[in-house]
Design a protein around this motif. Sequence first.
Motif, PDB file in Angstrom:
ATOM      1  N   VAL A 135       0.846  -1.194   0.000  1.00 54.32           N
ATOM      2  CA  VAL A 135       0.000   0.000   0.000  1.00 54.32           C
ATOM      3  C   VAL A 135       0.883   1.246   0.000  1.00 54.32           C
ATOM      4  O   VAL A 135       1.788   1.383   0.832  1.00 54.32           O
ATOM      5  CB  VAL A 135      -0.949   0.006   1.212  1.00 54.32           C
ATOM      6  N   LEU A 136       0.619   2.163  -0.938  1.00 52.08           N
ATOM      7  CA  LEU A 136       1.483   3.336  -1.119  1.00 52.08           C
ATOM      8  C   LEU A 136       1.123   4.506  -0.210  1.00 52.08           C
ATOM      9  O   LEU A 136       1.895   5.454  -0.096  1.00 52.08           O
ATOM     10  CB  LEU A 136       1.413   3.784  -2.582  1.00 52.08           C
ATOM     11  N   PHE A 137      -0.052   4.452   0.420  1.00 54.07           N
ATOM     12  CA  PHE A 137      -0.496   5.543   1.297  1.00 54.07           C
ATOM     13  C   PHE A 137      -0.707   4.962   2.697  1.00 54.07           C
ATOM     14  O   PHE A 137      -1.834   4.653   3.100  1.00 54.07           O
ATOM     15  CB  PHE A 137      -1.776   6.176   0.758  1.00 54.07           C
ATOM     16  N   PRO A 138       0.372   4.806   3.457  1.00 50.00           N
ATOM     17  CA  PRO A 138       0.312   4.036   4.703  1.00 50.00           C
ATOM     18  C   PRO A 138      -0.516   4.678   5.807  1.00 50.00           C
ATOM     19  O   PRO A 138      -0.960   3.985   6.728  1.00 50.00           O
ATOM     20  CB  PRO A 138       1.783   3.932   5.116  1.00 50.00           C
ATOM     21  N   ASN A 139      -0.730   5.992   5.732  1.00 49.54           N
ATOM     22  CA  ASN A 139      -1.419   6.683   6.829  1.00 49.54           C
ATOM     23  C   ASN A 139      -2.807   7.184   6.438  1.00 49.54           C
ATOM     24  O   ASN A 139      -3.430   7.936   7.198  1.00 49.54           O
ATOM     25  CB  ASN A 139      -0.561   7.861   7.313  1.00 49.54           C
ATOM     26  N   ALA A 140      -3.300   6.768   5.290  1.00 47.58           N
ATOM     27  CA  ALA A 140      -4.552   7.318   4.772  1.00 47.58           C
ATOM     28  C   ALA A 140      -5.760   6.468   5.151  1.00 47.58           C
ATOM     29  O   ALA A 140      -5.680   5.245   5.251  1.00 47.58           O
ATOM     30  CB  ALA A 140      -4.475   7.453   3.256  1.00 47.58           C
ATOM     31  N   GLN A 141      -6.887   7.176   5.331  1.00 49.16           N
ATOM     32  CA  GLN A 141      -8.202   6.548   5.350  1.00 49.16           C
ATOM     33  C   GLN A 141      -8.734   6.634   3.925  1.00 49.16           C
ATOM     34  O   GLN A 141      -8.479   7.618   3.218  1.00 49.16           O
ATOM     35  CB  GLN A 141      -9.126   7.283   6.318  1.00 49.16           C
ATOM     36  N   PHE A 142      -9.465   5.605   3.484  1.00 51.65           N
ATOM     37  CA  PHE A 142      -9.945   5.553   2.104  1.00 51.65           C
ATOM     38  C   PHE A 142     -11.474   5.655   2.088  1.00 51.65           C
ATOM     39  O   PHE A 142     -12.151   5.086   2.962  1.00 51.65           O
ATOM     40  CB  PHE A 142      -9.493   4.255   1.434  1.00 51.65           C
ATOM     41  N   TYR A 143     -12.001   6.370   1.069  1.00 52.89           N
ATOM     42  CA  TYR A 143     -13.443   6.640   0.991  1.00 52.89           C
ATOM     43  C   TYR A 143     -13.979   6.273  -0.389  1.00 52.89           C
ATOM     44  O   TYR A 143     -13.374   6.622  -1.408  1.00 52.89           O
ATOM     45  CB  TYR A 143     -13.721   8.120   1.274  1.00 52.89           C
ATOM     46  N   ILE A 144     -15.122   5.581  -0.402  1.00 51.30           N
ATOM     47  CA  ILE A 144     -15.757   5.173  -1.650  1.00 51.30           C
ATOM     48  C   ILE A 144     -17.233   4.907  -1.363  1.00 51.30           C
ATOM     49  O   ILE A 144     -17.631   4.737  -0.198  1.00 51.30           O
ATOM     50  CB  ILE A 144     -15.073   3.910  -2.234  1.00 51.30           C
ATOM     51  N   ALA A 145     -18.064   4.874  -2.404  1.00 57.41           N
ATOM     52  CA  ALA A 145     -19.454   4.456  -2.237  1.00 57.41           C
ATOM     53  C   ALA A 145     -19.497   2.940  -2.094  1.00 57.41           C
ATOM     54  O   ALA A 145     -18.828   2.224  -2.841  1.00 57.41           O
ATOM     55  CB  ALA A 145     -20.285   4.894  -3.437  1.00 57.41           C
ATOM     56  N   GLN A 146     -20.274   2.449  -1.134  1.00 57.24           N
ATOM     57  CA  GLN A 146     -20.303   1.006  -0.899  1.00 57.24           C
ATOM     58  C   GLN A 146     -20.808   0.248  -2.121  1.00 57.24           C
ATOM     59  O   GLN A 146     -20.309  -0.847  -2.431  1.00 57.24           O
ATOM     60  CB  GLN A 146     -21.171   0.664   0.313  1.00 57.24           C
ATOM     61  N   SER A 147     -21.764   0.817  -2.856  1.00 54.49           N
ATOM     62  CA  SER A 147     -22.294   0.139  -4.042  1.00 54.49           C
ATOM     63  C   SER A 147     -21.207  -0.083  -5.077  1.00 54.49           C
ATOM     64  O   SER A 147     -21.152  -1.133  -5.735  1.00 54.49           O
ATOM     65  CB  SER A 147     -23.448   0.941  -4.647  1.00 54.49           C
ATOM     66  N   ASN A 199      -9.155  -2.733   2.796  1.00 55.62           N
ATOM     67  CA  ASN A 199     -10.546  -2.974   3.199  1.00 55.62           C
ATOM     68  C   ASN A 199     -10.805  -2.541   4.632  1.00 55.62           C
ATOM     69  O   ASN A 199     -11.878  -2.013   4.955  1.00 55.62           O
ATOM     70  CB  ASN A 199     -10.877  -4.458   3.025  1.00 55.62           C
ATOM     71  N   ASP A 200      -9.819  -2.739   5.509  1.00 58.56           N
ATOM     72  CA  ASP A 200     -10.008  -2.392   6.913  1.00 58.56           C
ATOM     73  C   ASP A 200      -9.899  -0.890   7.166  1.00 58.56           C
ATOM     74  O   ASP A 200     -10.158  -0.425   8.277  1.00 58.56           O
ATOM     75  CB  ASP A 200      -8.986  -3.132   7.785  1.00 58.56           C
ATOM     76  N   ARG A 201      -9.510  -0.137   6.123  1.00 54.65           N
ATOM     77  CA  ARG A 201      -9.415   1.328   6.257  1.00 54.65           C
ATOM     78  C   ARG A 201     -10.402   2.045   5.342  1.00 54.65           C
ATOM     79  O   ARG A 201     -10.261   3.233   5.078  1.00 54.65           O
ATOM     80  CB  ARG A 201      -7.991   1.789   5.930  1.00 54.65           C
ATOM     81  N   LEU A 202     -11.405   1.313   4.862  1.00 53.21           N
ATOM     82  CA  LEU A 202     -12.395   1.902   3.959  1.00 53.21           C
ATOM     83  C   LEU A 202     -13.575   2.459   4.735  1.00 53.21           C
ATOM     84  O   LEU A 202     -14.107   1.809   5.642  1.00 53.21           O
ATOM     85  CB  LEU A 202     -12.910   0.852   2.970  1.00 53.21           C
ATOM     86  N   SER A 203     -14.002   3.660   4.352  1.00 51.14           N
ATOM     87  CA  SER A 203     -15.252   4.244   4.841  1.00 51.14           C
ATOM     88  C   SER A 203     -16.145   4.492   3.643  1.00 51.14           C
ATOM     89  O   SER A 203     -15.656   4.821   2.550  1.00 51.14           O
ATOM     90  CB  SER A 203     -14.990   5.555   5.585  1.00 51.14           C
ATOM     91  N   PHE A 204     -17.454   4.361   3.834  1.00 52.79           N
ATOM     92  CA  PHE A 204     -18.406   4.508   2.740  1.00 52.79           C
ATOM     93  C   PHE A 204     -19.181   5.815   2.895  1.00 52.79           C
ATOM     94  O   PHE A 204     -19.904   6.002   3.881  1.00 52.79           O
ATOM     95  CB  PHE A 204     -19.356   3.310   2.705  1.00 52.79           C
ATOM     96  N   TYR A 205     -18.999   6.725   1.940  1.00 54.41           N
ATOM     97  CA  TYR A 205     -19.773   7.974   1.968  1.00 54.41           C
ATOM     98  C   TYR A 205     -21.144   7.742   1.341  1.00 54.41           C
ATOM     99  O   TYR A 205     -21.369   6.778   0.613  1.00 54.41           O
ATOM    100  CB  TYR A 205     -19.025   9.103   1.257  1.00 54.41           C
ATOM    101  N   LYS A 206     -22.062   8.676   1.624  1.00 53.73           N
ATOM    102  CA  LYS A 206     -23.414   8.607   1.087  1.00 53.73           C
ATOM    103  C   LYS A 206     -23.753   9.912   0.372  1.00 53.73           C
ATOM    104  O   LYS A 206     -23.132  10.949   0.615  1.00 53.73           O
ATOM    105  CB  LYS A 206     -24.429   8.340   2.207  1.00 53.73           C
TER     106      LYS A 206
END
Length: 322
Positions: free
Chosen positions: A161-173, A203-210
């Motif tokens: 992983v190239l961004f070791p300190n980042a939280q990641f955000y995506i739509a769950q769908s 996956n363990d650092r993914l948050s889902f925006y709405k």
Amino acid sequence: MTCNVSRRSLLALGAGLGASMIGGRARASAPKLGTQPSYFYRFNHGDAQVTVVSDGPLPLGPPKGTFVGAPDEEIRKMLTDNFLSPDNIVLEQNSPIVNMGDKLVLFDTGMGTSKAFGPTTGRQQKSMAEAGIKPEDIDAVVFSHAHIDHIGGVVDDSGKVLFPNAQFYIAQSDFDYWTDEGKMGSPLKDFIVHARKNLLPVNDRLSFYKDGQEFLPGIQALAAPGHTVGHHIFLITSDGKSFAFLGDLTHHQILLMEKPRMQFSYDTDPNQAAESRVKMLGMLAANQIPVMSYHYPWPGYGHVVKNGDGFHYIPAPMVLTL
């Protein structure tokens, strides 16, 4: 026949010849250089600062079969009228890195290790280095959607992983759709493989925006489905000033602006994508909100105005002083 050459003309000619000779030998012309400026651009936005970094040009080839809904000759004329090649559509890949003061937020990560669209992609990390931004300084990575050219730069060749300190955000769908192992036997296989390679390690650092959610301070997600099931654009606000990162709301500054209901073959639902395009571009034009598009000519920042049944993109002048 009489030739009238004045003494002044001869002196000027002699001076010119003399200037091109050094020690009786012709002076060599300056060598051509094979370099360009660094591939980043920086501008201020309210109290925030935006650094646009490139993942490199992405050539799609001829428009036929990719842009659907207008006769081939009309598409060709739209391109040539705007001094663009009718034989090869070349898209940019512009990712904004927004310094909100307390967080450094990167939007989309390019093709990464995939060379599905040729050798010119995959330079985002190099562009970041040119801009003086370290991957470990990124606090948040926001994906507009999970297509191959937007999530590809999360890991390197080894899977690190190239961004070791980042939280990641995506739509769950979108996450669910593009990491679905059941689609591995479909024409989407390459997209699924690449999404799984880049998204599952975080996956363990993914948050889902709405839709409508301000999921980070000053950053609001707005659903614009059709290109993918969970495609979103983002309204980025600082000190009362906003601009919209469009992701892939529209891929081409001429074709999908002048004819926003034209279909794009990479859309999951082309009709829904066209509806989202018209709705969002209409809102942005009416409110005079600046836009930044992932695929528009570098650096992809400007304004949208209504133009008959379509729209017109006006690039903002680049300002090279901060």
